[in-house]
Write a protein that holds these residues in place. Structure first.
Motif, PDB file in Angstrom:
ATOM      1  N   THR A 142       0.906  -1.217   0.019  1.00 29.20           N
ATOM      2  CA  THR A 142       0.196   0.125  -0.159  1.00 29.20           C
ATOM      3  C   THR A 142       0.922   1.182   0.145  1.00 29.20           C
ATOM      4  O   THR A 142       1.769   1.203   0.582  1.00 29.20           O
ATOM      5  CB  THR A 142      -0.787   0.064   1.284  1.00 29.20           C
ATOM      6  N   GLY A 143       0.393   2.430  -0.697  1.00 30.50           N
ATOM      7  CA  GLY A 143       0.986   3.478  -0.500  1.00 30.50           C
ATOM      8  C   GLY A 143       0.967   4.382   0.560  1.00 30.50           C
ATOM      9  O   GLY A 143       1.821   4.725   1.296  1.00 30.50           O
ATOM     10  N   LEU A 144      -0.349   4.538   0.707  1.00 30.43           N
ATOM     11  CA  LEU A 144      -0.789   5.214   1.797  1.00 30.43           C
ATOM     12  C   LEU A 144      -1.721   4.702   3.087  1.00 30.43           C
ATOM     13  O   LEU A 144      -1.698   5.123   4.075  1.00 30.43           O
ATOM     14  CB  LEU A 144      -1.909   6.404   1.376  1.00 30.43           C
ATOM     15  N   GLY A 145      -2.062   3.204   3.173  1.00 30.47           N
ATOM     16  CA  GLY A 145      -2.468   2.728   4.092  1.00 30.47           C
ATOM     17  C   GLY A 145      -3.893   3.081   4.459  1.00 30.47           C
ATOM     18  O   GLY A 145      -4.793   3.793   3.485  1.00 30.47           O
ATOM     19  N   GLU A 146      -4.266   3.126   5.713  1.00 35.94           N
ATOM     20  CA  GLU A 146      -5.416   3.606   6.164  1.00 35.94           C
ATOM     21  C   GLU A 146      -5.459   5.223   6.190  1.00 35.94           C
ATOM     22  O   GLU A 146      -5.626   5.447   7.452  1.00 35.94           O
ATOM     23  CB  GLU A 146      -5.858   2.856   7.543  1.00 35.94           C
ATOM     24  N   VAL A 147      -5.870   5.594   5.168  1.00 31.81           N
ATOM     25  CA  VAL A 147      -5.844   7.244   5.444  1.00 31.81           C
ATOM     26  C   VAL A 147      -6.829   7.646   6.201  1.00 31.81           C
ATOM     27  O   VAL A 147      -6.513   8.507   7.213  1.00 31.81           O
ATOM     28  CB  VAL A 147      -5.890   7.787   3.908  1.00 31.81           C
ATOM     29  N   LYS A 148      -7.963   7.378   6.067  1.00 34.44           N
ATOM     30  CA  LYS A 148      -9.206   8.090   6.672  1.00 34.44           C
ATOM     31  C   LYS A 148      -9.091   7.766   8.292  1.00 34.44           C
ATOM     32  O   LYS A 148      -9.329   8.831   9.082  1.00 34.44           O
ATOM     33  CB  LYS A 148     -10.427   7.561   6.168  1.00 34.44           C
TER      34      LYS A 148
ATOM     35  N   GLY B 189      -2.222  -5.299  -3.775  1.00 33.35           N
ATOM     36  CA  GLY B 189      -2.027  -3.771  -3.479  1.00 33.35           C
ATOM     37  C   GLY B 189      -3.202  -3.326  -3.252  1.00 33.35           C
ATOM     38  O   GLY B 189      -4.254  -3.485  -3.912  1.00 33.35           O
ATOM     39  N   ALA B 190      -3.374  -2.213  -2.280  1.00 37.76           N
ATOM     40  CA  ALA B 190      -4.575  -1.423  -2.118  1.00 37.76           C
ATOM     41  C   ALA B 190      -4.335  -0.131  -1.750  1.00 37.76           C
ATOM     42  O   ALA B 190      -3.472   0.039  -0.852  1.00 37.76           O
ATOM     43  CB  ALA B 190      -5.418  -2.323  -1.115  1.00 37.76           C
ATOM     44  N   ASP B 191      -5.132   1.062  -2.067  1.00 35.94           N
ATOM     45  CA  ASP B 191      -5.030   2.093  -1.428  1.00 35.94           C
ATOM     46  C   ASP B 191      -6.323   2.816  -1.318  1.00 35.94           C
ATOM     47  O   ASP B 191      -7.360   2.326  -2.260  1.00 35.94           O
ATOM     48  CB  ASP B 191      -4.090   3.209  -2.012  1.00 35.94           C
ATOM     49  N   GLU B 192      -6.743   3.856  -0.434  1.00 34.92           N
ATOM     50  CA  GLU B 192      -8.148   4.157  -0.376  1.00 34.92           C
ATOM     51  C   GLU B 192      -7.647   6.000  -0.766  1.00 34.92           C
ATOM     52  O   GLU B 192      -6.568   6.399  -0.463  1.00 34.92           O
ATOM     53  CB  GLU B 192      -8.672   4.102   0.896  1.00 34.92           C
TER      54      GLU B 192
ATOM     55  N   LEU C 145       1.977  13.609   4.839  1.00 29.06           N
ATOM     56  CA  LEU C 145       0.989  13.713   5.372  1.00 29.06           C
ATOM     57  C   LEU C 145       0.386  12.856   6.825  1.00 29.06           C
ATOM     58  O   LEU C 145       1.130  12.227   7.199  1.00 29.06           O
ATOM     59  CB  LEU C 145       0.130  12.847   4.403  1.00 29.06           C
ATOM     60  N   ALA C 146      -0.787  12.946   7.066  1.00 28.92           N
ATOM     61  CA  ALA C 146      -1.516  12.184   8.088  1.00 28.92           C
ATOM     62  C   ALA C 146      -1.789  11.210   7.309  1.00 28.92           C
ATOM     63  O   ALA C 146      -3.027  11.032   6.835  1.00 28.92           O
ATOM     64  CB  ALA C 146      -2.365  12.948   8.808  1.00 28.92           C
ATOM     65  N   ARG C 147      -1.011  10.094   7.512  1.00 33.52           N
ATOM     66  CA  ARG C 147      -1.083   8.848   6.734  1.00 33.52           C
ATOM     67  C   ARG C 147      -0.527   8.987   5.416  1.00 33.52           C
ATOM     68  O   ARG C 147      -1.272   9.383   4.322  1.00 33.52           O
ATOM     69  CB  ARG C 147      -2.475   8.174   6.705  1.00 33.52           C
ATOM     70  N   LEU C 148       0.417   8.532   5.179  1.00 38.25           N
ATOM     71  CA  LEU C 148       1.438   8.506   5.421  1.00 38.25           C
ATOM     72  C   LEU C 148       2.356   7.420   4.518  1.00 38.25           C
ATOM     73  O   LEU C 148       2.370   6.526   4.511  1.00 38.25           O
ATOM     74  CB  LEU C 148       1.856   7.896   6.793  1.00 38.25           C
ATOM     75  N   GLY C 149       2.731   8.143   3.316  1.00 38.50           N
ATOM     76  CA  GLY C 149       3.440   7.572   2.378  1.00 38.50           C
ATOM     77  C   GLY C 149       4.716   7.085   3.041  1.00 38.50           C
ATOM     78  O   GLY C 149       6.037   7.755   2.700  1.00 38.50           O
ATOM     79  N   ALA C 150       4.812   5.993   3.879  1.00 41.93           N
ATOM     80  CA  ALA C 150       6.029   5.698   4.744  1.00 41.93           C
ATOM     81  C   ALA C 150       7.213   5.742   3.926  1.00 41.93           C
ATOM     82  O   ALA C 150       8.323   5.805   4.352  1.00 41.93           O
ATOM     83  CB  ALA C 150       5.944   4.562   5.531  1.00 41.93           C
ATOM     84  N   GLY C 151       7.139   5.136   2.454  1.00 39.24           N
ATOM     85  CA  GLY C 151       8.161   4.824   1.624  1.00 39.24           C
ATOM     86  C   GLY C 151       9.051   6.100   1.161  1.00 39.24           C
ATOM     87  O   GLY C 151      10.171   5.922   1.054  1.00 39.24           O
ATOM     88  N   HIS C 152       8.201   7.123   1.466  1.00 38.49           N
ATOM     89  CA  HIS C 152       9.279   8.438   0.834  1.00 38.49           C
ATOM     90  C   HIS C 152      10.538   8.718   1.794  1.00 38.49           C
ATOM     91  O   HIS C 152      11.400   9.219   1.223  1.00 38.49           O
ATOM     92  CB  HIS C 152       8.090   9.692   0.768  1.00 38.49           C
ATOM     93  N   ILE C 153      10.337   8.236   3.063  1.00 39.13           N
ATOM     94  CA  ILE C 153      11.590   8.360   3.880  1.00 39.13           C
ATOM     95  C   ILE C 153      12.729   7.670   3.390  1.00 39.13           C
ATOM     96  O   ILE C 153      14.095   8.132   3.009  1.00 39.13           O
ATOM     97  CB  ILE C 153      11.403   8.068   5.256  1.00 39.13           C
ATOM     98  N   ALA C 154      12.579   6.327   2.971  1.00 40.31           N
ATOM     99  CA  ALA C 154      13.641   5.370   2.254  1.00 40.31           C
ATOM    100  C   ALA C 154      14.135   5.917   0.959  1.00 40.31           C
ATOM    101  O   ALA C 154      15.381   5.923   0.646  1.00 40.31           O
ATOM    102  CB  ALA C 154      13.260   4.016   2.000  1.00 40.31           C
ATOM    103  N   SER C 155      12.960   6.556   0.034  1.00 38.86           N
ATOM    104  CA  SER C 155      13.502   7.274  -1.108  1.00 38.86           C
ATOM    105  C   SER C 155      14.303   8.456  -1.029  1.00 38.86           C
ATOM    106  O   SER C 155      15.548   8.446  -1.662  1.00 38.86           O
ATOM    107  CB  SER C 155      12.282   7.488  -1.743  1.00 38.86           C
ATOM    108  N   ARG C 156      14.216   9.263   0.089  1.00 38.16           N
ATOM    109  CA  ARG C 156      14.885  10.405   0.420  1.00 38.16           C
ATOM    110  C   ARG C 156      16.357   9.865   0.824  1.00 38.16           C
ATOM    111  O   ARG C 156      17.321  10.500   0.502  1.00 38.16           O
ATOM    112  CB  ARG C 156      13.983  11.117   1.364  1.00 38.16           C
TER     113      ARG C 156
ATOM    114  N   VAL D 247      -2.956   0.787  12.263  1.00 35.55           N
ATOM    115  CA  VAL D 247      -1.643   0.150  12.477  1.00 35.55           C
ATOM    116  C   VAL D 247      -1.301  -0.508  11.076  1.00 35.55           C
ATOM    117  O   VAL D 247      -2.209  -1.101  10.587  1.00 35.55           O
ATOM    118  CB  VAL D 247      -1.634  -0.890  13.703  1.00 35.55           C
ATOM    119  N   SER D 248      -0.175  -0.489  10.893  1.00 35.59           N
ATOM    120  CA  SER D 248       0.328  -0.837   9.521  1.00 35.59           C
ATOM    121  C   SER D 248       0.080  -2.502   9.186  1.00 35.59           C
ATOM    122  O   SER D 248       0.158  -2.774   7.874  1.00 35.59           O
ATOM    123  CB  SER D 248       1.727  -0.535   9.182  1.00 35.59           C
ATOM    124  N   SER D 249       0.134  -3.206  10.255  1.00 37.61           N
ATOM    125  CA  SER D 249      -0.065  -4.668  10.087  1.00 37.61           C
ATOM    126  C   SER D 249      -1.537  -5.046   9.944  1.00 37.61           C
ATOM    127  O   SER D 249      -1.810  -6.432   9.836  1.00 37.61           O
ATOM    128  CB  SER D 249       0.658  -5.570  11.084  1.00 37.61           C
ATOM    129  N   THR D 250      -2.544  -4.301  10.258  1.00 40.92           N
ATOM    130  CA  THR D 250      -3.535  -4.879  10.483  1.00 40.92           C
ATOM    131  C   THR D 250      -4.485  -5.290   9.299  1.00 40.92           C
ATOM    132  O   THR D 250      -5.273  -6.305   9.453  1.00 40.92           O
ATOM    133  CB  THR D 250      -4.705  -3.809  11.288  1.00 40.92           C
TER     134      THR D 250
END
Lengths: 333, 398, 88
Positions: free
Chosen positions: A86-92, A169-172, B135-146, A118-121
């Motif tokens: 996922t790129g952004l996970g659970e955004v909302k 893969g999934a994203d919202e 963002l608030a949720r969070l392309g966590a991957g951008h840190i590794a890219s950076r 939580v990222s593993s949920t």
């Protein structure tokens, strides 16, 4: 061409779009940013478990993975690794947690929101719905998240770490668009989307619908480092070189351009690969980090009468590019 | 002795004990308390012992961007590891970078506070436009890219986000990729920074112990939050000169019993530990000691101890937990606890469990109360997380 | 009046539980003295539901639940919960 190891076959696929569309007949071209659909009832039909607490993002993911599993010709192996991305996970849920904790009335956070963020949920719920307790990895690497998860799945199958893999893969999305653009930078012309895509993979070719040919990062143009030269031209050469060895005379070839490719990338690739045709999947799902999963899985929306090759190409904002190649088999009579 | 696995040739660490593996090991050897007592939220009257990186509160307040604080910590750990590995920029070019973190919520939090406190003073704001922020949720991957770009890394860049097993799984992924020949070397980074949102979340689950954690203790009540960053450089086993430490086995499984806790009977812990040692080709009796996960919640320690008892059939080797020294660093715990453990072995000892004093009769086994002399052998390192994600690594020393 | 005698309060609590825990159950069908926690119970609420409800109760009624033992005591039944929210 890469040295061939034992083939990794695609046993089933599912692509779920923003309108909860999961089949070719249900696909709709998006004219504007979609609203999120309610997946609660769909999830309830697909799994016996009590998933009332899960968030929308997890619902999309469970839906996609369950449909892929149900489309398999035989029961899923217990030694199936889950390679989620996922790129952004659970955004909302995360946004609402921020508001709960850091908002004007700094208050208590909702346990449900926290657990859902939580990222593993999500991969937990995917595993629980599938009744699988094997390897379970979540990759979050922005635009290339799915490609990387798919590569890890491929190599784990090749070396026998797992018998099969469920790679997805999934994203919202979130509204308003201006807020969401802070998370995923899109051009004005691009529609934001959400959805999930899943491939069930394994070494057994029986009832396979396709084959995973390659998942490859192509080297960044050297001239990028030098600071001079024609970056686009070098990129096109390297991308075409990665794809062209696979092309045959008797198989139709399609390019699936990812959302970071623009017109000059796409046209340039078509010039170098004149046998290829474009398949634009983004018009059905919109742009999101793991749209590649939707795109690749959706090539299996309809049975093929002849074998066909599909190459998905996408880049990230740091100049890295990954190519995924799959072959779709003709449907068994 | 097994020939499998990958060599660990450099480690670096920043934790509540300060910067550097040496500082961390000294704190552990002397049993120093590196916690601070803080208020975690205006709506919660109690203060909590947390393991902050020293100077972080000031650093976070001063930072004009979140990147400033986060990257500084990460690069400090990386530089230390590179020095030990004798690695230069050429080494990094074809290295992979694999980061494990449950997410960089602090980055979003810093941005959020900057935006809310002074919306007009964002750097780069021109003509009323705000700078796009993570963002608030969070392309966590951008840190590794950076970070990869800053270090000139051209190899694969991967971020793994599996909550508390993130950097353990990053090590597992790196090990697999090197063993298969996909890459020759990797820098694995575990990074986690305490954020108000995360602490609040754990508190809402009633999982925190305000007085600090007591792993496996009869009176244990919960987690002590921590933050840290560690870097571990691994390479293919080719040269014998640097193979004092190797990661020679690993396993990851998902327990679908419950999203926030593992099977109380220890079955999940048993399964993943057994799988890891089987991968190495050794028996339970060959395990010299265990670095337990030991988060000090009533249920999780019971489950882990249950798994250990099951696996070793009543003859458990010495086991210990490190979270009393540095807190539970969530996604970073894989890398930082491996780095800490290696540092202690290097200094000649297996560390005792800080925070433990009294055996829990319901568990029946006790972690180390005093340091032991380090021995060559196989060490099992456990990491268990939310979402039932469980990982065990096997470290060979000597 | 004590909570367990207050029909209106008890219905509010039932609605809060159904809404917070997203149960597909009509509030009026929940009996006042039935056990609501545990997989065998009428509502089948578990420890995570208890925690979520604790936050909802604090926000809505100002009731502070200190730890899980407290939560189990207070959420034994609708009547017990109503008494904890409105002791008199």
């Amino acid at each position: 061409m890469d040295k061939r190891k034992d083939p990794v076959y695609i046993l089933s696929a599912s692509a779920v779009g923003p309108n909860a569309d999961a089949t070719a007949a249900e696909r709709r071209v998006l004219k504007t940013d979609p609203e999120s659909c309610d997946f609660q009832d769909i999830v309830r039909q697909l799994t016996m478990h009590d998933f009332r607490r899960i968030g929308h993002f997890s619902e999309i993911s469970v839906t996609g993975s369950q449909i892929a599993i149900r489309r398999m010709a035989h029961p899923i192996s217990p030694n199936t690794g889950i390679y989620f991305s996922t790129g952004l996970g659970e955004v909302k849920k995360t946004v609402s947690m921020f508001e709960q904790v850091l908002g004007h009335e700094e208050g208590l956070v909702s346990p449900y929101s926290f657990v859902n963020s939580v990222s593993s949920t999500t991969s937990f719920y995917v595993a629980k719905a599938a009744r699988i307790e094997s390897r379970n990895i979540t990759v979050s690497q922005e635009e290339l998240s799915f490609e990387i998860a798919l590569r890890l799945a491929q190599t784990d199958i090749e070396d026998g770490t797992v018998d099969c893999a469920l790679a997805g893969g999934a994203d919202e999305l979130s509204h308003p668009r201006s807020e969401h653009m802070r998370r995923i930078k899109l051009e004005d012309r691009q529609i934001m989307g959400e959805g999930s895509g899943w491939l069930c993979l394994g070494k057994n070719s029986r009832n396979a619908i396709g084959e995973l040919l390659m998942v490859k990062e192509i080297p960044a143009p050297e001239c990028l480092c030098r600071g001079n030269g024609d970056v686009l031209s070098e990129w096109l050469n390297v991308a075409a070189d990665a794809i062209s060895p696979w092309i045959t005379e008797h198989e139709k070839t399609y390019l699936l351009p990812g959302f970071r490719l623009d017109k000059k990338h796409i046209e340039g690739l078509l010039n170098r690969l004149p046998q290829a045709e474009i398949k634009n999947y983004l018009k059905y799902c919109g742009c999101f980090h793991t749209a590649a999963a939707f795109g690749i899985a959706s090539v299996f929306d309809q049975p093929h009468s002849e074998p066909a090759l599909y190459f998905h190409v996408n880049s990230n904002l740091y100049g890295r590019t990954m190519v995924v190649g799959v072959r779709a088999f003709p449907a068994q009579p | 002795m097994s020939n499998k696995g990958v060599n660990i040739i450099g480690i670096g660490a920043v934790s509540s004990c300060g910067a550097g593996v040496k500082t961390l090991v000294e704190h552990i050897r002397e049993g120093l308390d590196s916690t601070s007592l803080v208020s975690i939220s205006p709506s919660i009257p109690e203060r909590f012992k947390v393991s902050f990186i020293p100077g972080r509160e000031e650093a976070v307040k001063r930072a004009k961007t979140a990147e400033e604080f986060i990257d500084a910590v990460i690069l400090k750990a990386v530089n230390e590891a590179m020095i030990q590995a004798e690695a230069d920029s050429k080494f990094l070019k074809d290295c992979a970078l694999i980061i494990g973190s449950s997410g960089f919520i602090l980055e979003a939090e810093i941005e959020y506070r900057i935006k809310n406190l002074s919306p007009k003073s964002l750097i780069g704001e021109q003509k009323g436009e705000t700078m796009p922020a993570p963002l608030a949720r969070l392309g966590a991957g951008h840190i590794a890219s950076r970070i990869a770009r800053r270090l000139g890394i051209n190899g694969p860049v991967i971020t793994i986000t599996t909550a508390c097993t993130s950097s353990a799984n990053a090590m597992l992924a790196a090990g697999g990729m090197i063993e298969r020949g996909d890459i020759k070397k990797a820098i694995v980074i575990g990074a986690e920074f305490i954020s108000a949102v995360t602490v609040s979340g754990f508190n809402s689950l009633m999982l925190l112990d305000p007085g600090g954690c007591k792993p496996f203790d009869a009176d244990r009540r919960g987690i002590q939050m921590g933050e840290a960053c560690a870097a571990i450089i691994m390479e293919k086993k080719e040269k014998t000169s640097k193979d004092r430490y190797s990661l020679c086995g690993w396993a990851n499984l998902c327990d679908t019993h419950n999203v926030v806790s593992s099977r109380l009977n220890g079955a999940s812990a048993y399964d993943v530990m057994l799988k890891a040692i089987k991968q190495v080709g050794i028996e339970p009796r060959d395990v010299t000691a265990i670095k337990a996960h030991g988060i000090a919640t009533p249920d999780n320690d019971t489950a882990e101890a249950g798994g250990i008892s099951l696996l070793f059939d009543g003859a458990a080797p010495p086991f210990t937990a490190l979270k009393g020294y540095i807190g539970h660093t969530l996604g970073a715990c894989g890398a930082i606890e491996t780095a800490a453990f290696i540092g202690c072995l290097d200094a000649g000892f297996i560390p005792r469990t800080f925070g433990f004093s009294e055996i829990d009769p319901a568990i029946g086994i006790a972690p180390l109360k005093t340091h032991l002399d380090a021995k060559r052998g196989y060490y099992l390192l456990n990491f268990f997380g939310f979402g039932g994600n469980n990982t065990s690594l096997v470290l060979r020393y000597g | 009046m004590v909570g367990s005698q207050d029909t209106h309060l008890k219905m509010e609590l039932k609605k809060l539980i159904v809404e917070t825990c997203r149960k597909k159950v009509a509030p009026e069908t929940i009996s006042d003295d039935a056990v609501i926690l545990g997989s065998d119970s009428a509502l089948g609420l578990d420890s995570l539901d208890v925690l979520e409800l604790s936050v909802a109760l604090k926000t809505r009624f100002g009731v502070r639940i200190v730890d899980s033992k407290d939560a189990l005591r207070v959420m034994k039944s609708i009547n017990a919960l109503a008494d904890a929210v409105q002791p008199e």
